[in-house]
Scaffold this active site. Structure first.
Site, mmCIF file in Angstrom:
data_model
loop_
_atom_site.group_PDB
_atom_site.id
_atom_site.type_symbol
_atom_site.label_atom_id
_atom_site.label_comp_id
_atom_site.label_asym_id
_atom_site.label_seq_id
_atom_site.Cartn_x
_atom_site.Cartn_y
_atom_site.Cartn_z
ATOM 1 N N SER A 16 0.799 -1.230 0.000
ATOM 2 C CA SER A 16 0.000 0.000 0.000
ATOM 3 C C SER A 16 0.824 1.267 0.000
ATOM 4 O O SER A 16 0.354 2.302 -0.467
ATOM 5 C CB SER A 16 -0.950 0.007 1.206
ATOM 6 O OG SER A 16 -1.842 -1.095 1.131
ATOM 7 N N SER A 17 2.014 1.273 0.532
ATOM 8 C CA SER A 17 2.796 2.502 0.629
ATOM 9 C C SER A 17 4.258 2.184 0.398
ATOM 10 O O SER A 17 4.702 1.035 0.528
ATOM 11 C CB SER A 17 2.609 3.163 2.001
ATOM 12 O OG SER A 17 3.120 2.330 3.032
#
Length: 703
Positions: free
Chosen positions: A23-24
Site C-alpha cells: 500500500s505505501s
C-alpha cells in the site's frame, strides 16, 4: 488434490499472472518479508504445472493503495489480459493485494468467470465460474473492504477527536508557522508579517479583492508565498491569491478543520466541494494569534459575497470607478427594481444611464424606463453639498492623514524588501569569497548568483525611489494647502476633478439610503425622490437632456425674436442683430461650433420653417404701396418716385433685398412743378427740421 482437479490443460496453455502490491512506499522498504512471500507464489504456479517462462509478474503498482483501480496501471493491465483470454490463473498472496474495493473485486471475478480463469491465494485455488468458490471469494473481498474501512475509521476518529480539540496539526498558510513548542505563531519574518497586515488594511479600505490587487500593483508591492520546501518567496499579488487569503479563517486566529469535502468521481478523479461554515468539522475562534479579528473576517466574507451579487442586490456593493453617482442606489419608480448602470461614449466623453430592463432581458417585454445620469447626478451632488455640515473640514483632514499613513506604510514595506535583497546579496558575496579562486566552475556560478542578487537589490532601491517620488507628487505641501483651503467649501471639494468618483460614492452611502426615479417624458423632466439614512425624504425635479433633434433645433426665444424683428428689419439686418447679441444657430453648440453665425439665408429659413408672416405682408397691412401704386397715387413716373424716396420726400421700406414698399403721407403730398428742384430742396430741409424737432421732444419725454 482439489487444486490439481481445478487446473485443466486449457489453463496450463495460458500464462500465470502473479500480482504483487503493497500500500505505501514505507511498506515496500520496511516490510521486505511480505514481498518475499508474494514473490514465493511462483513456486506454487510451477507446482501446479506452469512452466517458469509462463509466469508473468506484475509489480509496477508497488506503493499504491488498493482502494481504487483508477490509478493502478498494473491492475488495469491484469484485467485487460484476463478479458482477452491470455491468463490461465491469477495469483495474489491475499485478496486485499488484488483489490480493497468491492466493485473492482467483483468486476475481476466476473471477467475471470467469463474467461475461465482461476484465482489463487495463500489458502488455495478457486474457480470463479463455480458458485461456491465465487461465493467464498465474494466474502473475502467484502471482508477485505471492511478491513480497510475499519482501519480508516480508526485513523479518522483519532484525527477528528484531535481536530475538535484544535490539536490536530494542519498545514498553515503563508504568514503563520509552528514554533518550537508546536503552537501556531506569526511568521518571524518582519516583511512577511507587515505585508500581510498591509493586505488586510488595504482590503478594508477599498472593499474589493481586485481593487486590492490593483493597489499592490500600483504601489509596487509583492506578496509572500510559501513553496513546498518551506521557502518563502515574494511574487505579484493575484486575484485568486487575494480571495484565498480573505477566505482563510486561520488569518483571523481561528482553528478550522473540514472546510472542504473531497469525493471520488466515476472516472476516479477527486472532486472538491466547499462546505458552509455550519458544516465544518471543527471551528474554534481565537485559537491562536492572527492578523485580523474573527469579526473582521466575517465582515470581509460578507463584503466578498455582496460584491459577487447581481445588480438587483447591488445596493450595498463596493463603489466602483464609474461616473454614475447612484450606483446600486437608484430604484425604478414604476416597477420597484434596481436600476442597472450603462455607460455610453458620446461626444468624446463617457456618460452614464440608469436603465431598468429586467423585464426585457428575462421576459422579453418592453424596457421599463431609462434615465440619463448627468442631470440626476448633478442634482444629487448639489443636494448632498447643501446638507453637509462644517464637520466636513475634520473629515477632509482625516482623509489627508490617512493618505499619508498609507504612503508611509507602503514605503516601510519597500524598505523591508530592500533589506531582504541586501541580506541575500551579502550572503552571495560571502559564498563567492569563500570559494577557491582556482575552481572556476564553482566560482563563475557563485559570481553569477552574486551579480544577480546585486541586480535585484538595485531594482528594489530604484523602485522605492520611483514610488517615493510619485507619492511626494501626490501628497506634497501644495496639495495639502489646497486641500485645507477646499475644506472650507464642501461644494468645491465635491466638484473638484481630483476627487475620485469612488470617494463620492462612499460618502453618499453614509448619507442617502436610496433614490427613486420616475421619468416624465411628456413634461421633459424626471422626479427624483431621495430617502436619507435618518428617514428624511426630499423630492426634486430635473430636466431630461434634449434629444439629438431637439439639440439641433433653434430655441423658441430666438424664433420669437425673429418674429418681432421682422416688423422693422429685413433678413440681413436681423442676422446682424442676432449675431451682435451673441445668439447662435440651432445645433452649433452640440457640434462644437461656438463661432457659428446667423446669415440672411438662415433667417429666411427660420421664417419659412415656422411660417412667420413675411415682411411684405406686414408692410401691406400697414398700408404700404407698391412702386406702381405709389406712382399712380402721386401722378408721377416710377423713376420720379425713386428719386423722391432717395431724397426723403417719400419713405421706402425694404422687404426683400432691393424691393420696396412705399409709405405715402396722408397730407402735404409732394407735387410735380416746374421749379421742382428749389421746391424739392425746400421740402427736404423742412422735413429734416420737423424730424429733428420730433426727436428732441421724444428725448425730453424719456428723460
Amino acid at each position: 488434490m482439489n487444486a490439481h482437479i481445478k487446473v485443466q490443460p486449457s489453463h496450463l496453455k495460458r500464462g500465470a499472472y502473479l500480482y504483487i502490491r503493497q500500500s505505501s512506499m514505507r511498506q515496500v522498504v520496511e516490510n521486505a518479508e511480505s514481498a518475499k512471500r508474494q514473490y514465493g507464489l511462483r513456486g506454487r504456479a510451477v507446482a501446479l504445472g506452469w512452466r517458469d517462462e509462463q509466469i508473468i509478474v506484475i509489480d509496477n503498482d508497488q506503493g499504491e493503495s488498493g482502494a481504487s483501480a483508477a490509478w493502478r496501471e498494473g491492475f488495469q493491465r491484469l484485467v485487460s489480459d484476463v478479458g482477452m483470454g491470455r491468463a490461465g490463473i491469477v495469483m495474489g498472496l491475499e485478496v486485499s493485494r488484488l483489490a480493497r474495493n468491492n466493485a473492482d473485486w467483483q468486476r475481476l471475478l466476473e471477467i475471470c468467470a467469463l474467461a475461465d480463469t482461476l484465482i489463487l491465494d495463500e489458502d488455495g485455488v478457486y474457480d470463479p465460474a463455480s458458485f461456491n468458490d465465487r461465493l467464498l471469494l465474494g466474502l473475502k473481498g467484502t471482508m477485505s473492504e471492511a478491513e480497510l474501512h475499519v482501519i480508516k475509521a480508526r485513523l479518522r476518529g483519532g484525527i477528528l477527536n484531535k481536530a475538535r480539540r484544535g490539536e490536530f496539526r494542519c498545514p498553515l498558510p503563508t504568514g503563520l508557522v509552528y514554533d518550537d513548542a508546536g503552537n501556531v505563531a506569526l511568521d518571524p519574518d518582519t516583511q512577511v508579517r507587515e505585508t500581510i497586515a498591509h493586505f488586510f488594511e488595504t482590503f478594508a479600505r477599498v472593499g474589493s479583492a481586485s481593487q486590492t490587487v490593483k493597489a499592490f500593483r500600483k504601489q509596487g508591492l509583492l506578496f509572500p508565498s510559501r513553496l513546498h520546501d518551506s521557502r518563502t518567496v515574494f511574487r505579484s499579488l493575484t486575484a485568486s491569491t487575494a480571495v484565498r487569503v480573505l477566505h482563510n479563517p486561520r488569518y483571523a486566529g481561528a482553528y478550522a478543520y473540514g472546510r472542504r469535502q473531497y469525493r471520488r468521481a466515476i472516472d476516479g478523479r477527486r472532486t472538491l466541494r466547499a462546505r458552509d461554515q455550519e458544516e465544518w468539522l471543527a471551528c474554534i475562534p481565537d485559537a491562536h494569534p492572527g492578523y485580523i479579528t474573527w469579526g473582521q473576517h466575517q465582515e470581509n466574507l460578507k463584503i466578498l459575497q455582496e460584491n459577487g451579487r447581481g445588480y438587483d442586490q447591488a445596493r450595498t456593493s463596493v463603489p466602483r470607478e464609474g461616473v454614475a453617482l447612484l450606483q446600486g442606489r437608484a430604484v425604478c419608480g414604476r416597477c420597484g427594481s434596481r436600476f442597472r448602470v450603462k455607460y455610453a461614449a458620446r461626444r468624446g466623453r463617457l456618460e452614464a444611464w440608469y436603465v431598468c430592463d429586467r423585464a426585457r432581458t428575462s421576459r422579453g417585454e418592453a424596457s421599463c424606463q431609462s434615465v440619463a445620469g448627468p442631470p440626476v447626478d448633478e442634482a444629487i451632488g448639489m443636494l448632498v453639498a447643501d446638507v453637509m455640515t462644517p464637520a466636513v473640514v475634520e473629515i477632509a483632514l482625516d482623509v489627508r492623514r490617512e493618505v499619508e499613513a498609507r504612503h508611509e506604510e507602503a514605503d516601510r514595506l519597500r524598505c523591508r524588501a530592500i533589506q531582504r535583497a541586501q541580506i541575500e546579496a551579502e550572503l552571495a558575496q560571502r559564498r563567492f569569497m569563500l570559494v577557491d579562486p582556482g575552481n572556476r566552475l564553482v566560482a563563475d556560478t557563485l559570481e553569477g548568483e552574486w551579480n544577480e542578487k546585486l541586480r535585484l537589490l538595485a531594482d528594489a532601491r530604484h523602485e522605492r525611489e520611483r514610488t517615493r517620488e510619485y507619492d511626494r507628487v501626490v501628497v506634497d505641501e501644495a496639495v495639502r494647502e489646497r486641500l485645507v483651503a477646499m475644506t472650507t467649501d464642501f461644494k468645491k471639494l465635491w466638484a473638484h476633478p481630483d476627487t475620485p468618483n469612488r470617494d463620492r460614492k462612499r460618502l453618499l452611502a453614509h448619507i442617502i439610503e436610496d433614490v427613486t426615479l420616475v421619468k416624465l417624458p411628456t413634461e421633459g423632466t424626471t422626479k427624483v425622490h431621495v430617502r436619507f439614512r435618518g428617514g428624511k425624504t426630499e423630492t426634486i425635479t430635473t430636466l431630461n437632456p434634449k434629444s439629438s433633434a431637439q439639440q439641433v433645433k433653434t430655441p423658441m426665444h430666438i424664433v420669437e425674436l425673429v418674429d418681432k424683428l421682422l416688423d422693422d428689419h429685413i433678413y440681413s439686418e436681423i442676422a446682424e442683430i442676432l449675431n451682435r447679441q451673441g445668439h447662435h444657430p440651432g445645433g452649433a453648440t452640440r457640434r462644437g461650433r461656438q463661432d457659428a453665425r446667423f446669415t440672411p439665408l438662415r433667417v429666411a429659413y427660420l421664417a419659412h420653417q415656422y411660417k412667420l408672416r413675411s415682411r411684405y405682408d406686414r408692410l401691406r397691412d400697414r398700408g404700404m404701396l407698391t412702386k406702381q401704386e405709389a406712382a399712380a397715387r402721386l401722378g408721377i413716373h416710377e423713376h420720379t418716385l425713386a428719386r423722391w424716396a432717395k431724397h426723403g420726400l417719400v419713405i421706402g421700406h425694404h422687404y426683400n433685398g432691393q424691393y420696396r414698399l412705399y409709405e405715402i403721407p396722408d397730407s402735404d403730398l409732394p407735387k410735380k412743378q416746374c421749379s421742382r428742384w428749389n421746391t424739392l430742396a425746400h421740402r427736404v430741409a423742412e422735413r429734416a427740421k420737423n424730424e429733428a424737432t420730433q426727436n428732441h421732444h421724444l428725448d425730453v419725454e424719456e428723460v
